[in-house]
Design a protein around this motif. Structure first.
Motif, PDB file in Angstrom:
ATOM      1  N   ASP A   1       9.482  74.231  66.321  1.00 36.64           N
ATOM      2  CA  ASP A   1      10.063  73.520  65.390  1.00 36.64           C
ATOM      3  C   ASP A   1      10.911  74.271  64.389  1.00 36.64           C
ATOM      4  N   GLY A   2      12.240  74.007  64.126  1.00 36.19           N
ATOM      5  CA  GLY A   2      13.081  74.939  63.425  1.00 36.19           C
ATOM      6  C   GLY A   2      12.812  74.901  62.007  1.00 36.19           C
ATOM      7  N   THR A   3      12.096  74.146  61.515  1.00 34.94           N
ATOM      8  CA  THR A   3      11.534  74.176  60.230  1.00 34.94           C
ATOM      9  C   THR A   3      10.231  74.917  59.680  1.00 34.94           C
ATOM     10  N   ASP A   4       9.628  75.460  61.067  1.00 35.07           N
ATOM     11  CA  ASP A   4       8.348  76.074  60.836  1.00 35.07           C
ATOM     12  C   ASP A   4       8.684  77.831  60.937  1.00 35.07           C
TER      13      ASP A   4
ATOM     14  N   GLY B   1      27.794  63.076  66.564  1.00 38.01           N
ATOM     15  CA  GLY B   1      26.841  62.818  65.376  1.00 38.01           C
ATOM     16  C   GLY B   1      26.573  64.092  64.615  1.00 38.01           C
ATOM     17  N   GLY B   2      26.293  65.135  65.277  1.00 40.41           N
ATOM     18  CA  GLY B   2      25.712  66.277  64.923  1.00 40.41           C
ATOM     19  C   GLY B   2      26.869  66.823  63.694  1.00 40.41           C
ATOM     20  N   THR B   3      28.056  66.777  64.288  1.00 39.65           N
ATOM     21  CA  THR B   3      28.985  67.315  63.288  1.00 39.65           C
ATOM     22  C   THR B   3      29.269  66.534  62.118  1.00 39.65           C
TER      23      THR B   3
ATOM     24  N   SER C   1      35.313  72.775  75.006  1.00 42.35           N
ATOM     25  CA  SER C   1      35.617  74.057  74.757  1.00 42.35           C
ATOM     26  C   SER C   1      34.728  74.985  73.879  1.00 42.35           C
ATOM     27  N   THR C   2      34.144  74.129  72.931  1.00 44.05           N
ATOM     28  CA  THR C   2      32.903  74.943  72.111  1.00 44.05           C
ATOM     29  C   THR C   2      31.911  75.365  72.894  1.00 44.05           C
ATOM     30  N   SER C   3      31.332  74.383  74.031  1.00 37.68           N
ATOM     31  CA  SER C   3      30.184  74.813  74.580  1.00 37.68           C
ATOM     32  C   SER C   3      30.470  76.385  75.598  1.00 37.68           C
TER      33      SER C   3
ATOM     34  N   SER D   1      18.400  69.976  73.696  1.00 31.47           N
ATOM     35  CA  SER D   1      18.510  68.398  73.988  1.00 31.47           C
ATOM     36  C   SER D   1      19.544  67.809  73.414  1.00 31.47           C
ATOM     37  N   GLY D   2      20.388  68.404  72.280  1.00 32.76           N
ATOM     38  CA  GLY D   2      21.262  67.688  71.409  1.00 32.76           C
ATOM     39  C   GLY D   2      22.509  67.566  72.132  1.00 32.76           C
ATOM     40  N   PHE D   3      23.554  66.875  71.646  1.00 36.66           N
ATOM     41  CA  PHE D   3      24.852  66.723  72.357  1.00 36.66           C
ATOM     42  C   PHE D   3      25.498  67.814  72.808  1.00 36.66           C
TER      43      PHE D   3
ATOM     44  N   THR E   1      22.172  79.162  69.162  1.00 34.16           N
ATOM     45  CA  THR E   1      21.653  77.924  68.561  1.00 34.16           C
ATOM     46  C   THR E   1      22.625  76.636  68.048  1.00 34.16           C
ATOM     47  N   THR E   2      22.186  75.515  68.705  1.00 36.87           N
ATOM     48  CA  THR E   2      23.148  74.267  68.392  1.00 36.87           C
ATOM     49  C   THR E   2      22.299  73.574  67.480  1.00 36.87           C
ATOM     50  N   VAL E   3      20.980  73.784  67.023  1.00 36.05           N
ATOM     51  CA  VAL E   3      20.465  72.916  65.977  1.00 36.05           C
ATOM     52  C   VAL E   3      21.105  72.762  64.558  1.00 36.05           C
ATOM     53  N   GLY E   4      21.626  71.824  64.270  1.00 35.18           N
ATOM     54  CA  GLY E   4      22.290  71.464  62.993  1.00 35.18           C
ATOM     55  C   GLY E   4      21.986  70.211  62.518  1.00 35.18           C
TER      56      GLY E   4
END
Ligand SMILES: NC(=O)c1ccc[n+]([C@@H]2O[C@H](COP(=O)([O-])OP(=O)(O)OC[C@H]3O[C@@H](n4cnc5c(N)ncnc54)[C@H](OP(=O)(O)O)[C@@H]3O)[C@@H](O)[C@H]2O)c1
Length: 410
Positions: A67-70, A183-185, A360-362, A16-18, A86-89
């Protein structure tokens, strides 16, 4: 369940992230829903994932929630798939339970982190577990650090062909790029600055040129990062510090240690921005150095950082489609010939056909995940780099599918 019998080959975690949406869009466009591998969109918010799936027009794509924290939730995710992409940062905030779970479950893993201190922490904690389970853990599969890492691997291949031996000294000059940050970066950079401000050990790791080399191999001929304008006679231009060199050089040095058979002993690597020749090149090198040092100093100081933050992109925001499509990156490599051989150095060029950070990264991250899932790799398990894990196989994938060109130019 053994890794070969799992429900999915790849889960795009953080879809769901950018950047996660771009990775999903890339995989869908290139490989479809039910091509040669089974894949799913993953994240913490079902409504958002549903909306992404709608936008992609791929109602058949399964969703994986967690949930990434669980820890339990990450264990379950790691046990359902052969590869997590994973792109969760920021990864230091949300990524540790997932990497631990993949290391335990024998699940291959790739990500987009550039958070050096976190990679070192995860390496120290989970290397042995990953080796024993068979998991290939491959951080830094985006613009940091695939172009630098595979660029050096590529020129070492050319050196073996031309000299019958690896080059002992490679330099990379960033000739140009165009793109913007998400924003994530921004959140990941801010998190890294905050962590460094609060913890002297993190500052020490970030300054160590061999911070993520294997234990017992954290010394070598390379010194601190390039920090001043300088004329580089090998690259034939003025140079300034490059903002990503702090992560890229460490990744390349880890590759050289993991693949000592291919890079040889005493290997050296530097990375900088190219700014041109003559007085104009010198002036530009000074301007970039000044701007970068001022920017880093502002981000390193809490009050200034907090004043600047509201003007930067928020999580979920990033460059427009047009900025991505009109973007590019262009890296030049120089590799020294064997001492006393009289041979000419190798010159090479890598180019990407989209903005570095997202378009390019994706594609680079998506291809890394497919490579880990489908290709017959010879690399061992454990914490690897893109070059040490996937080397030539990934170079071929990126050339064929992801708009990255590799070329020996001299
Ligand atoms: N190396 C490179 O070249 C490169 C390039 C681009 C990005 N990156 C890195 O990639 C990361 C993502 O950037 P971005 O701009 O795509 O960020 P973003 O738009 O903010 O997306 C972050 C994603 O993480 C998810 N998330 C956050 N907390 C979570 C949790 N506890 N459990 C599960 N999912 C969670 C978010 O879910 P919700 O949607 O539910 O909030 C979202 O899907 C950053 O660390 C960035 O530095 C690196």
């Amino acid at each position: 369940m053994s890794a070969n019998e799992r429900e999915f080959d790849i889960v795009v975690w953080g879809a769901s992230g950018f950047t996660g949406q771009l990775v999903a869009e890339y995989l869908l466009g290139r490989y479809g829903v039910e091509g040669s591998f089974r894949w799913a969109l993953g994240g913490r918010n079902e409504l958002k994932l549903d909306a992404v799936r709608d936008r992609l027009g791929a109602a058949e794509l399964p969703l994986v929630l967690g949930d990434g924290t669980d820890e339990d939730s990450m264990r379950s995710l790691a046990e359902r798939t052969r590869v997590v992409c994973t792109t969760v940062g920021p990864y230091a905030t949300y990524g540790s339970p997932l990497i631990a779970a993949c290391a335990r479950a024998g699940t291959h893993y790739c990500d987009l982190t550039g958070e050096l201190h976190w990679i070192r922490r995860m390496l120290d904690a989970h290397q042995e577990t990953a080796r024993a389970s068979g998991a290939r853990i491959v951080p830094t599969c985006g613009f940091d650090s695939i172009p630098s890492d595979l660029g050096v691997y590529y020129v070492q291949g050319a050196a073996h062909e031309r000299y019958g031996a690896p080059s002992r000294h490679v330099k990379c000059g960033v000739a140009g790029f165009s793109g913007a940050m998400s924003g994530g970066t921004v959140a990941s950079m801010l998190h890294m600055m905050e962590a460094a401000e609060a913890d002297r050990e993190i500052r020490r790791i970030m300054a160590d040129p061999y911070a993520i080399n294997p234990e017992g191999e954290r010394e070598g001929p390379d010194g601190p990062d390039h920090s001043a304008p300088a004329y580089d006679a090998d690259l034939g231009q003025w140079t300034a510090p490059f903002v990503m060199a702090g992560i890229n050089t460490r990744v390349v040095r880890r590759s050289a240690a993991l693949r000592a058979d291919f890079y040889g002993p005493g290997f050296r690597y530097q990375e900088s921005m190219l700014t041109g020749t003559g007085a104009a090149g010198a002036l530009k090198a000074s301007g970039i150095t000044l701007g970068m040092n001022a920017g880093m100093a502002a981000m390193a100081l809490g009050p200034l950082r907090r004043a600047v933050t509201p003007r930067l992109p928020a999580p979920g925001e990033g460059p427009t489609r047009q900025q991505q499509e009109e973007g590019y990156w262009d890296l030049r490599f120089w590799a020294a010939p064997p001492a006393g051989s009289g041979a000419r150095p190798i010159q090479a060029r890598l180019r990407g056909d989209r903005d570095p950070g997202y378009g390019s990264t994706s594609k680079m991250l998506g291809e890394s995940a497919v490579c880990l899932a489908q290709d017959h790799l010879q690399s061992p398990a454990g914490f690897l780099t893109p070059a040490a894990a996937m080397g030539q196989t990934l170079i071929e994938r990126l050339q064929k599918n992801a708009g990255v060109s590799f070329e020996v130019t001299g």
